[in-house]
Design an enzyme around this catalytic site. Structure first.
Site, short mmCIF file in Angstrom:
data_model
loop_
_atom_site.label_atom_id
_atom_site.label_comp_id
_atom_site.label_asym_id
_atom_site.label_seq_id
_atom_site.Cartn_x
_atom_site.Cartn_y
_atom_site.Cartn_z
CB ALA A 8 31.11 36.51 49.60
CB ALA A 10 23.95 35.69 52.31
CG ASP A 113 29.15 36.06 41.55
OD1 ASP A 113 30.24 35.85 40.99
OD2 ASP A 113 28.96 35.87 42.77
N1 LIG Z 1 18.10 27.02 47.57
C1 LIG Z 1 19.17 26.45 48.12
N2 LIG Z 1 19.15 25.14 48.47
C2 LIG Z 1 20.22 24.56 49.04
N3 LIG Z 1 21.38 25.18 49.31
C3 LIG Z 1 21.48 26.49 48.98
C4 LIG Z 1 20.39 27.19 48.37
N4 LIG Z 1 20.77 28.47 48.18
C5 LIG Z 1 22.04 28.56 48.62
N5 LIG Z 1 22.48 27.37 49.10
C6 LIG Z 1 23.81 27.10 49.69
O1 LIG Z 1 24.31 28.27 50.29
C7 LIG Z 1 25.54 28.69 49.67
C8 LIG Z 1 25.59 30.21 49.57
O2 LIG Z 1 24.48 30.68 48.83
P1 LIG Z 1 24.59 31.84 47.76
O3 LIG Z 1 23.20 32.18 47.32
O4 LIG Z 1 25.56 31.45 46.69
O5 LIG Z 1 25.12 33.05 48.65
P2 LIG Z 1 26.46 33.94 48.65
O6 LIG Z 1 26.01 35.24 48.09
O7 LIG Z 1 26.83 34.05 50.07
O8 LIG Z 1 27.48 33.23 47.80
C9 LIG Z 1 25.55 27.99 48.33
O9 LIG Z 1 26.87 27.77 47.89
C10 LIG Z 1 24.83 26.70 48.61
O10 LIG Z 1 25.71 25.77 49.19
#
Ligand SMILES: Nc1ncnc2c1ncn2[C@@H]1O[C@H](COP(=O)(O)OP(=O)(O)O)[C@@H](O)[C@H]1O
Ligand SMILES: [Mg+2]
Length: 195
Positions: A8, A10, A113
């Site tokens: 959403a 990043a 969240d």
């Molecule tokens: N440390 C990580 N290792 C592997 N995949 C990750 C990691 N952090 C995030 N992701 C992937 O990126 C997606 C978006 O990350 P997230 O931190 O949830 O950001 P947003 O705020 O955009 O939801 C996650 O659903 C996951 O699939």
């Protein structure tokens, strides 16, 4: 760098260095926001995400290790696994989420969240991710909201496993669960009024 996910707020890139895999989470500009507000929100969320990751790592909650921090970006360990929302959900996993949440809440940290889209399963264990909306508070209402988001997202059987582990492991679990019942009552009341 390879784009692996677009959430959403990043973009997530994978990169490798020294024979290891990392991810870079970068908060992108949102054109619909006033520029000053956009800069402030992206910087604040990046900082609070990094701060919470460090804090949780220090008390033994499973989170990706923080590698480096920029103004709008975080480089962290890459978790090899799937999101909880896309995997087989078991009571055992939810028991572990409940324990992690108890530890985190007793430490005065609220996720903000907490849904199955912000938990990754890695070696059959849950890792919490996505702390941009996290805060440091001991307010029962904020803690109850973490539980409520999960409760709304999964079956009552799975939620029960989480809640039982939470109650057993959190010093203030009982107070938070009581507050949750309160929040839900208010929610139902409001919904009725809207009908
Ligand atoms: N440390 C990580 N290792 C592997 N995949 C990750 C990691 N952090 C995030 N992701 C992937 O990126 C997606 C978006 O990350 P997230 O931190 O949830 O950001 P947003 O705020 O955009 O939801 C996650 O659903 C996951 O699939
Ligand atoms: Mg997310």
């Amino acid at each position: 760098m390879k784009l692996i996910a677009k959430g959403a707020e990043a973009c997530i890139y994978s990169l490798s260095a020294f024979g290891k895999e990392f991810v870079l989470k970068r908060r992108e500009r949102k054109d619909y926001r006033v520029p000053e507000l956009d800069l402030r929100l992206r910087a604040e969320r990046t900082r609070s995400e990094a701060r919470t990751m460090l804090r949780l790592h220090a008390i033994g909650v499973r989170v990706p290790g923080l590698i480096a921090l920029g103004k709008f970006s975080i480089c962290m360990e890459k978790l090899e696994g799937m999101l909880l929302k896309d995997t087989q959900k078991t009571g055992g996993i939810f028991t572990e989420v409940g324990k992690a949440l108890a530890l985190m809440h007793d430490n005065g940290t609220v996720h903000g969240d907490l849904t199955p889209a912000n938990v990754m399963i890695c070696n059959s264990l849950p890792y919490l991710i996505d702390f941009g909306l996290s805060s440091f508070t001991n307010g029962a209402e904020d803690k109850a909201m973490d539980l409520l988001l999960m409760k709304r997202a999964v079956s009552s059987r799975l939620y029960k496993s989480l809640e039982e582990a939470y109650l057993t492991n959190s010093r203030t679990g009982k107070e938070v669960i009581l507050r949750l019942a309160d929040v839900e009552k208010r929610g139902r009341y409001q919904n009725r009024n809207l009908e």
